[in-house]
Scaffold this motif. Structure first.
Motif, PDB file in Angstrom:
ATOM      1  N   SER A 138       0.810  -1.224   0.000  1.00 37.81           N
ATOM      2  CA  SER A 138       0.000   0.000   0.000  1.00 37.81           C
ATOM      3  C   SER A 138       0.840   1.270   0.000  1.00 37.81           C
ATOM      4  CB  SER A 138      -0.935   0.011   1.214  1.00 37.81           C
ATOM      5  OG  SER A 138      -0.195   0.076   2.414  1.00 37.81           O
ATOM      6  N   ALA A 141      -0.380   4.213  -2.233  1.00 39.09           N
ATOM      7  CA  ALA A 141      -1.646   4.785  -1.748  1.00 39.09           C
ATOM      8  C   ALA A 141      -1.428   5.642  -0.516  1.00 39.09           C
ATOM      9  CB  ALA A 141      -2.638   3.657  -1.440  1.00 39.09           C
ATOM     10  N   THR A 168     -12.478   4.826   4.530  1.00 34.28           N
ATOM     11  CA  THR A 168     -11.368   3.880   4.535  1.00 34.28           C
ATOM     12  C   THR A 168     -11.422   2.974   5.749  1.00 34.28           C
ATOM     13  OG1 THR A 168      -9.970   5.445   3.338  1.00 34.28           O
ATOM     14  CG2 THR A 168      -8.854   3.684   4.517  1.00 34.28           C
ATOM     15  N   GLU A 198      -6.750   1.106   2.095  1.00 35.30           N
ATOM     16  CA  GLU A 198      -5.932   2.287   1.800  1.00 35.30           C
ATOM     17  C   GLU A 198      -6.012   2.680   0.324  1.00 35.30           C
ATOM     18  OE1 GLU A 198      -2.639   2.048   5.414  1.00 35.30           O
ATOM     19  OE2 GLU A 198      -2.340   0.837   3.598  1.00 35.30           O
ATOM     20  N   TYR A 199      -6.128   1.728  -0.569  1.00 40.13           N
ATOM     21  CA  TYR A 199      -6.304   2.077  -1.985  1.00 40.13           C
ATOM     22  C   TYR A 199      -7.691   2.678  -2.236  1.00 40.13           C
ATOM     23  CZ  TYR A 199      -1.860   0.401  -3.694  1.00 40.13           C
ATOM     24  OH  TYR A 199      -0.516   0.279  -3.942  1.00 40.13           O
TER      25      TYR A 199
END
Length: 454
Positions: A138, A141, A168, A198-199
């Motif tokens: 991640s 991101a 999120t 997180e993306y």
């Protein structure tokens, strides 16, 4: 009785979304801890504590992408330069992607180094390494979202970051339940849930930017964006924030490592207490975000009276919030402990150290607010120096001499470390105020090459 002024309304318009979004971050950690803390084996909670410390050390080390962007954008807007504010976001985004690629390439080295320095028990090392290796996916991101949130806060807009973080974390919690409880993936499941969430957060953050500005290529000259000399200069100027943040994260990692030496129950209890304290820090950071944006803007505009008025009123509300949090912990901590874990050995350690949970919001509150003042005005060198002094001259010496007191000695060192940060930052604040050093127009960024149309 606090008299409410129009400025207070402005402060709260920035602060309350930041508080709501910020507390969702440690609440996520508390949900992770609560789910893993009810598994039959304490190793999973300990592994996530160690793996999270490694990831925090890495990701938060690049939080200058958020803090530096906020300060530069706030001052640019105070000077009436919207074009430069948009260019700052684009430059921060380019840096974020380059640094994420570097993180990915070098992660085997830093992961081995981190585990060697923390030297966890062999039963925890493999689980912690697996957790961190999943979370590293991640990196793009996380770093891009830092830059975008910094740009929003520089505009005094904390509502869109609030929705980004809440969405999120809600998704992360749902995936935690699915992967950890439903599929039995334990600590690896918690890591995978975080990566996917997180993306999602990055996607929502980009949507917010486009809604506010439209396509950024309409506002930014490509020649300005690709000027390598600018990035060298920005990295050099952000070096103070980098060193400051790495020192802070080293203090947290040291705390986790020393707790691990005191046994798995102490490690787990300290992890839970730290999550509750992070809840405090993130809540009080709402006022730090307000002072970053509003004081930075007033400093950029050369408004001396407005600057000090913002600092005073944000300080008042920060003090009120810290007092309320301490009272809440005093009255609710035992039910909170039992909500977070059912392990008797961990509950026993929590009960023995609950005093620190009540004290620390009062001790650390001024530090968070002053951090906001220095970030918003670009006075990052002083943040680095006071952090290093507090860690090297207070934290480590107190820990060394307090080792006979066990975990209470460790908490004493951590508390005095936070107190020293506030005291030294306040001393620098008074010194800069006497010299009116906050109000030299554009001086922090005058070394940057000019952009077309500035």
């Amino acid at each position: 009785m606090v008299s409410i002024t129009p400025l207070d309304h402005k402060i709260w318009r920035v602060a309350w979304p930041a508080i709501l979004s910020n507390i969702s971050i440690p609440l996520l950690g508390l949900v992770d801890a609560g789910i893993l803390g009810h598994l039959d084996d304490t190793r999973y909670l300990g592994a996530v504590a160690i793996g999270s410390a490694l990831l925090s050390f890495l990701y938060w080390g690049f939080s200058f992408l958020r803090m530096g962007t906020t300060g530069r954008v706030a001052r640019a807007l105070g000077e009436g330069n919207e074009g430069r504010a948009n260019l700052e976001l684009c430059r921060a985004g380019v840096m974020a992607l380059a640094l994420a690629m570097l993180v990915w390439l070098l992660h085997p080295f830093w992961l081995r180094t981190g585990l060697t320095l923390m030297s966890p028990d062999a039963s925890l090392s493999g689980l912690a390494a697996s957790y961190a290796q999943i979370r590293i996916a991640s990196a793009p991101a996380v770093l891009l979202t830092y830059a975008i949130i910094g740009w929003f806060i520089g505009h005094g807009d904390t509502r869109w970051p609030m929705w980004v973080l809440i969405a999120t974390n809600v998704v992360n919690i749902a995936l935690d339940v699915l992967f950890v409880v439903g599929l039995g993936l334990a600590s690896d499941g918690a890591a995978l849930a975080t990566v996917l969430a997180e993306y999602l957060g990055l996607g929502l953050a980009l949507v917010g930017v486009l809604r506010r500005t439209g396509p950024l290529h309409r506002h930014v000259n490509r020649q300005d964006l690709l000027n390598i000399r600018v990035y060298v200069t920005l990295l050099r100027s952000n070096g103070h924030l980098f060193v400051r943040t790495i020192t802070l994260l080293a203090a947290f990692a040291f705390f986790t490592a020393m707790g691990e030496r005191l046994g798995p129950a102490t490690l787990a209890a300290n992890a839970l207490l730290m999550q509750l304290l992070l809840l405090t820090a993130y809540a009080l950071d709402g006022f730090a975000y307000a002072v970053e944006s509003m004081a930075g803007n007033r400093a950029g505009a050369g408004d001396e009276a407005g600057f000090y008025q913002v600092v005073r009123r944000c300080g008042l509300w920060c003090a009120v919030a810290a007092g309320l949090l301490s009272i809440a912990f005093l009255t609710l901590q035992l039910p909170l402990f039992r909500l977070l874990t059912s392990l008797p050995e961990v509950l026993a350690v929590l009960d023995q150290h609950r005093f620190w949970l009540v004290l620390l919001p009062l001790v650390a509150g001024p530090t968070y607010l002053l951090d906001g003042v220095f970030i918003g005005t670009g006075e990052t060198r002083d943040m680095m120096r006071t952090m290093l002094a507090s860690a090297l001259l207070v934290y480590l010496p107190v820990w060394y001499f307090a080792q006979p007191w066990g975990n209470n000695g460790l908490w004493l060192a951590f508390t005095l470390f936070n107190l020293a940060r506030g005291v030294t930052l306040y001393a620098r604040y008074r010194s800069l105020s006497r010299r009116a050093a906050w109000f030299r127009p554009g001086w922090k960024f005058s070394h940057l090459p000019p952009a077309c149309g500035w």
